[in-house]
Design an enzyme around this catalytic site. Structure first.
Site, PDB file in Angstrom:
ATOM      1  N   ASP A   1     -29.320 -58.138 -21.525  1.00 42.11           N
ATOM      2  CA  ASP A   1     -29.352 -59.232 -22.721  1.00 42.11           C
ATOM      3  C   ASP A   1     -30.679 -59.496 -23.338  1.00 42.11           C
ATOM      4  OD1 ASP A   1     -30.034 -61.040 -20.355  1.00 42.11           O
ATOM      5  OD2 ASP A   1     -29.889 -62.539 -21.816  1.00 42.11           O
TER       6      ASP A   1
ATOM      7  N   ASP B   1     -28.150 -56.910 -14.991  1.00 35.89           N
ATOM      8  CA  ASP B   1     -29.206 -57.749 -15.212  1.00 35.89           C
ATOM      9  C   ASP B   1     -28.543 -59.126 -14.682  1.00 35.89           C
ATOM     10  OD1 ASP B   1     -31.289 -59.484 -16.531  1.00 35.89           O
ATOM     11  OD2 ASP B   1     -29.740 -59.973 -17.882  1.00 35.89           O
ATOM     12  N   PHE B   2     -29.018 -60.376 -14.628  1.00 32.10           N
ATOM     13  CA  PHE B   2     -28.563 -61.472 -14.139  1.00 32.10           C
ATOM     14  C   PHE B   2     -28.367 -62.580 -14.986  1.00 32.10           C
ATOM     15  CE2 PHE B   2     -28.218 -65.846 -11.869  1.00 32.10           C
ATOM     16  CZ  PHE B   2     -27.173 -65.371 -11.139  1.00 32.10           C
ATOM     17  N   ASP B   3     -29.238 -63.136 -15.496  1.00 30.75           N
ATOM     18  CA  ASP B   3     -29.309 -64.236 -16.526  1.00 30.75           C
ATOM     19  C   ASP B   3     -28.921 -63.797 -17.797  1.00 30.75           C
ATOM     20  OD1 ASP B   3     -30.357 -66.897 -15.357  1.00 30.75           O
ATOM     21  OD2 ASP B   3     -31.806 -65.238 -14.586  1.00 30.75           O
TER      22      ASP B   3
END
Ligand SMILES: O=P(O)(O)OC[C@H]1O[C@H](O[C@H]2O[C@H](CO)[C@@H](O)[C@H](O)[C@H]2O)[C@H](O)[C@@H](O)[C@@H]1O
Length: 277
Positions: A217, A31-33
């Site tokens: 997250d 995932d990124f953020d």
């Protein structure tokens, strides 16, 4: 990271062992953020941790594939990640909008579906809905092209704004054939039909991965976790990594719990180092 963290579950330990034994058959998906980029108050200021690109670039040549699976538009994640043109990431894939869009480093292009007509209609009604439900000071609307997101992190009372807006925005979404995707102090109206689990499963099949690592997250990562669980039951080892504890359901399921993007980055670098010997 001198030593890799020991996964807390037998399934996680099996998956890490499988990855280290046969890295060339593994998919590493992130995932990124919140996972590669620290959570910041202004979503437009989010950037990948400075160690993320070097760590991914060190790992990528050893594994079947590295992919970013994000709720961001693919092009935005590429920009904020600094992924385009990065040496070592020539085969990176970014699955954006929860898998509805795809950017391939090989071509440098984004493949996106036609916009869902409900987005324009919902966007038009959104200011009225926000006004009718308190017009929370500091609430910010993120224009995402294929989606529209209402952020409450900078509202005077972020949690109260999130809770107050949740039902009316779900109703607005449903009225226009959309779904409401809740995240960390964000409520997103987006088209149905795909999620990170669907996207991850399809990508695992595409690259023929026989082992998967997934790190996330947020609530939007739960379907990807479920996809990894399903792959495990089909005999494909999977390692679930969680960045932070903001979402307890995710942290509780994880095989490896790391404090945040700095540690996820160190974990990726540690994996690369261990594989390279
Ligand atoms: O799937 P992801 O890569 O985790 O993207 C999920 C959403 O991330 C962004 O919002 C989150 O990060 C912001 C920047 O740190 C933060 O301000 C916000 O509170 C978080 O919810 C992004 O703005 C969304 O579009 C993504 O869907």
């Amino acid at each position: 990271m001198d030593t890799l963290p020991e996964p807390s579950t037998p399934a996680g330990r099996d998956a890490l062992a499988a990855l280290l034994a046969e890295p060339a058959r593994a998919l590493v998906a992130l995932d990124f953020d919140g996972t590669l980029a620290d959570i910041v108050a202004d979503p437009e200021q989010a950037r990948a941790h400075p160690g993320a690109v070097p760590a991914l670039a060190a790992l990528a040549p050893h594994v079947a594939s590295v992919a970013i699976v994000t709720g961001r538009p693919a092009g935005v994640a590429v920009r904020y990640g600094g992924f385009a043109g990065a040496a070592g990431l020539e085969h990176l894939v970014v699955l954006g909008h929860y898998g509805a869009e795809r950017w391939d480093a090989r071509s440098g292009t984004v493949n996106a579906p036609a916009p869902h007509p409900g987005i324009a209609a919902a966007r038009g009604e959104l200011p009225g809905v926000l006004d009718a439900h308190g017009a929370w000071r500091g609430t910010w609307v993120e224009e995402k092209g294929q989606a529209v997101a209402v952020h409450t992190r900078r509202a005077s009372d972020p949690e109260a704004a999130f809770e107050a807006l949740r039902a009316p925005l779900a109703e607005l979404a449903a009225r226009h054939g959309l779904i409401l995707e809740p995240g960390r102090l964000v409520l997103e109206l987006r088209p149905p039909g795909v999620d990170k689990g669907v996207a991850l499963e399809a990508y695992v099949r595409e690259v023929g991965a026989r082992c998967v690592v997934y790190a996330g997250d947020d609530l939007g990562d739960l379907p990807a976790y479920a996809a990894v669980e399903k792959l495990r039951s089909d005999g494909v080892p999977g390692l679930l990594v969680c960045s932070g504890t903001a979402i307890p359901e995710l942290a509780e399921q994880a095989d490896v719990l790391l404090p945040g993007p700095a540690e996820v980055t160190a974990f990726l670098a540690g994996l690369a180092e261990r594989i390279a010997g």
